[in-house]
Design a protein around this motif. Structure first.
Motif, PDB file in Angstrom:
ATOM      1  N   ASN A 283      12.923  51.902  91.934  1.00  0.00           N
ATOM      2  CA  ASN A 283      14.255  51.677  92.505  1.00  0.00           C
ATOM      3  C   ASN A 283      15.000  50.684  91.614  1.00  0.00           C
ATOM      4  N   VAL A 284      15.395  51.147  90.467  1.00  0.00           N
ATOM      5  CA  VAL A 284      15.906  50.275  89.419  1.00  0.00           C
ATOM      6  C   VAL A 284      17.172  50.871  88.813  1.00  0.00           C
ATOM      7  N   ASP A 285      18.046  50.016  88.350  1.00  0.00           N
ATOM      8  CA  ASP A 285      19.184  50.456  87.544  1.00  0.00           C
ATOM      9  C   ASP A 285      18.598  50.824  86.181  1.00  0.00           C
ATOM     10  N   THR A 286      18.468  52.119  85.941  1.00  0.00           N
ATOM     11  CA  THR A 286      17.707  52.565  84.770  1.00  0.00           C
ATOM     12  C   THR A 286      18.385  52.218  83.439  1.00  0.00           C
ATOM     13  N   PHE A 287      19.667  51.857  83.499  1.00  0.00           N
ATOM     14  CA  PHE A 287      20.382  51.499  82.272  1.00  0.00           C
ATOM     15  C   PHE A 287      20.272  49.999  81.976  1.00  0.00           C
ATOM     16  N   ALA A 288      19.712  49.251  82.919  1.00  0.00           N
ATOM     17  CA  ALA A 288      19.612  47.795  82.737  1.00  0.00           C
ATOM     18  C   ALA A 288      18.438  47.451  81.823  1.00  0.00           C
TER      19      ALA A 288
ATOM     20  N   ASP B 187      16.804  41.580  82.221  1.00  0.00           N
ATOM     21  CA  ASP B 187      17.824  41.429  83.260  1.00  0.00           C
ATOM     22  C   ASP B 187      17.302  41.869  84.627  1.00  0.00           C
ATOM     23  N   ILE B 188      16.542  42.957  84.644  1.00  0.00           N
ATOM     24  CA  ILE B 188      16.024  43.479  85.926  1.00  0.00           C
ATOM     25  C   ILE B 188      15.205  42.401  86.641  1.00  0.00           C
TER      26      ILE B 188
ATOM     27  N   ARG C 135      29.254  48.117  80.499  1.00  0.00           N
ATOM     28  CA  ARG C 135      28.688  49.305  79.859  1.00  0.00           C
ATOM     29  C   ARG C 135      29.733  50.415  79.771  1.00  0.00           C
TER      30      ARG C 135
ATOM     31  N   ARG D 162      18.982  53.946  93.784  1.00  0.00           N
ATOM     32  CA  ARG D 162      18.128  53.207  94.735  1.00  0.00           C
ATOM     33  C   ARG D 162      17.954  51.728  94.415  1.00  0.00           C
ATOM     34  N   TYR D 163      18.698  51.177  93.471  1.00  0.00           N
ATOM     35  CA  TYR D 163      18.505  49.749  93.213  1.00  0.00           C
ATOM     36  C   TYR D 163      19.202  48.878  94.249  1.00  0.00           C
TER      37      TYR D 163
END
Lengths: 249, 266
Positions: free
Chosen positions: A88-93, A97-98, B32, B100-101
């Motif tokens: 459950n992550v912002d995949t572009f981050a 930072d995550i 971005r 989902r973040y």
């Protein structure tokens, strides 16, 4: 002694009517390494989501070190670290930072946060990947980032939903070692896994959930001492018949 | 072992660092896509100013003693503020749900008010930057007038908050990209265009004038126009009342949606 986690008559019914967890009660001792087993769809992830605040319980109460997770949700969440089954992550981050943002959400000051993030990045062997975007990592590396993120605020109760799913043997063993270290330091760990070997190796207490209910709960010894060991005990508890070859005559 | 009662005293009343983290994080996401976030509205405003204001406007008589370009600029500005605010919050909420973040903030000790305040802070920053860029572009045409800075700021911030809140509601409701754009296409753009961006109410046929007065966008544009060039066709105070009422109603709605977990929690 206040339990690390106390779930009392938890029921979760989804809006579309599915009853995922049905009157579940459970206590986890402080410092325990607790294995939570069950087949797919049994209610493991739903239970975890209710504990962490991702899902709202339909009824029942959950306390973490005596703190109600609904009435005092902010205090309760400070005590919990969560590594979910799905990313459950912002995949572009970026990786750094995550982990850093998660520390920020938990109110950690910059100096303390950066020190902690750097320590975790080193610990999980992510130094070379710290500036990469999450989407550019391999499955195993992604799993490490998620684990590091769950630990950034130094939680007392660590909830791991299938943390070793899809990772290679080497990383799995590294993770086991690290989790055992954390447990020795006094952290309570709540682990779900489909790998019975993992549960048997790491956990002190085991509960089996089936069809939204706890069907068996006790010290690991009780399970492994049964004929056929943990696997046979698990299959019996979930309504499946163990192979005859598994159970000695 | 930690005891729950001891733990309860750890957290601050307001999680300022958490709130600031929401802003930092969203700013990072915004950076971005700078072309989409800032360059596109600036180019669009430049074209509007040049074509409608400069080329066409040069052939239109003064309106209330003001050149057409001066008249039309507040409308163009408001159009872009509304869009920036709505797109910011709706995409922020929607993408955090989609990827989902959003769960990162759900499992952390952030209150609903902090989460909402974090989203709105970025909305205001994006709207203000968009507005400053357009004012700079307009200054190249010699038409940047602000008669009352406080009144100007009120309209920029209050309208940003209203549309930021509306964007949150849509971001929570939408289950696909199509739904995310529906309100913008069928409601925001048409109402803002007929809310007096390019024309005065008195230019409209009599039977349509009441529609303009019933359109909240008219009050936003009229208010900003009054702040910039002093021209007004309606009561600014009624406009202030409309924006405050909308902000209060939508704040309560958004807070309620967060507290029941609508679109956020299973």
């Amino acid at each position: 002694m206040t339990p690390a986690l106390s779930i009392s008559h938890l029921t979760k019914r989804y809006r579309r009517g599915t009853l995922a967890v049905n009157d579940l009660s459970l206590d986890v001792k402080p410092g325990d390494f607790f294995g939570f087993l069950g087949p797919n769809g049994a209610g493991k992830s739903t239970t975890i989501n209710c504990i962490t605040g991702i899902a709202s319980p339909t009824s029942g109460t959950i306390e973490v070190f005596g703190v109600d997770t609904v009435k005092r949700y902010r205090d309760a969440r400070r005590l919990i670290g969560m590594s979910p089954q799905e990313f459950n992550v912002d995949t572009f981050a970026r990786v750094y930072d995550i982990i850093d943002w998660m520390g920020g959400y938990f109110g950690m000051k910059a100096a303390e946060r950066h020190a902690r993030v750097e320590m975790l990045i080193e610990k999980f062997d992510l130094v070379a990947h710290a500036k990469k975007q999450f989407r550019d990592l391999s499955g195993g590396l992604k799993r490490r980032v998620i684990l590091a993120r769950s630990l950034v605020h130094d939680p007392q109760l660590l909830i791991l939903d299938e943390p070793t799913a899809g990772v290679d043997v080497e990383l799995r063993r590294d993770l086991w070692r690290y989790l055992q270290e954390l447990n020795k330091e006094g952290k309570t760990i709540f682990l779900t896994s489909h790998y019975l070997e993992e549960i048997e190796r790491l956990c002190q207490t085991i509960a089996i959930i089936y069809d939204g209910r706890i069907v068996r709960h006790g010290p690991k010894k009780e399970f492994v001492d049964e004929p056929g060991g943990l696997e046979a005990a698990y299959l019996r508890a979930t309504g499946a018949e163990p192979d005859h070859a598994m159970v000695p005559a | 072992m930690k005891d729950g009662s001891a733990v309860a005293d750890i957290g601050p009343v307001i999680n300022w660092i958490g709130l600031w983290t929401i802003v930092r994080r969203e700013w990072s996401r915004l950076m971005r896509v700078p072309v989409q976030a800032f360059i596109a509205p600036w180019i669009s405003a430049l074209l509007f100013i040049f074509i409608f204001g400069f080329v066409v406007g040069g052939r239109i008589a003064l309106i209330g003693g003001h050149h057409y370009l001066e008249f039309v600029l507040p409308g163009i500005l408001m159009l872009n503020i509304v869009n920036a605010a709505f797109l910011q919050s709706s995409s922020q909420i929607y993408f955090s749900r989609f990827l989902r973040y959003v769960e990162e903030s759900l499992v952390s000790p952030l209150s609903y008010a902090e989460m909402i305040a974090g989203v709105l802070s970025v909305v205001i920053v994006r709207s203000v930057i968009t507005a400053i860029g357009i004012l700079i572009i307009a200054s190249l045409f010699g038409v940047t007038h602000i008669q009352s800075v406080w009144e100007f700021l009120y309209w920029v911030v209050s309208v940003s908050v209203v549309f930021g809140l509306l964007g949150i509601i849509i971001g929570l409701w939408a289950n696909n990209f199509e739904q995310l754009t529906i309100l913008n296409v069928f409601f925001i753009t048409p109402l803002s265009f007929v809310g007096g961006v390019f024309n005065t109410v008195s230019m409209l046929p009599k039977w349509m004038q009441w529609v303009a007065y019933a359109n909240p966008f008219f009050y936003f544009i009229n208010g900003l126009r009054h702040a910039m060039i002093g021209f007004t066709e309606g009561s600014e105070w009624l406009g202030v009342g409309v924006t405050l009422a909308l902000a209060v109603v939508m704040s309560v709605t958004v807070w309620r949606l967060f507290s029941i977990g609508y679109g956020l929690r299973e």
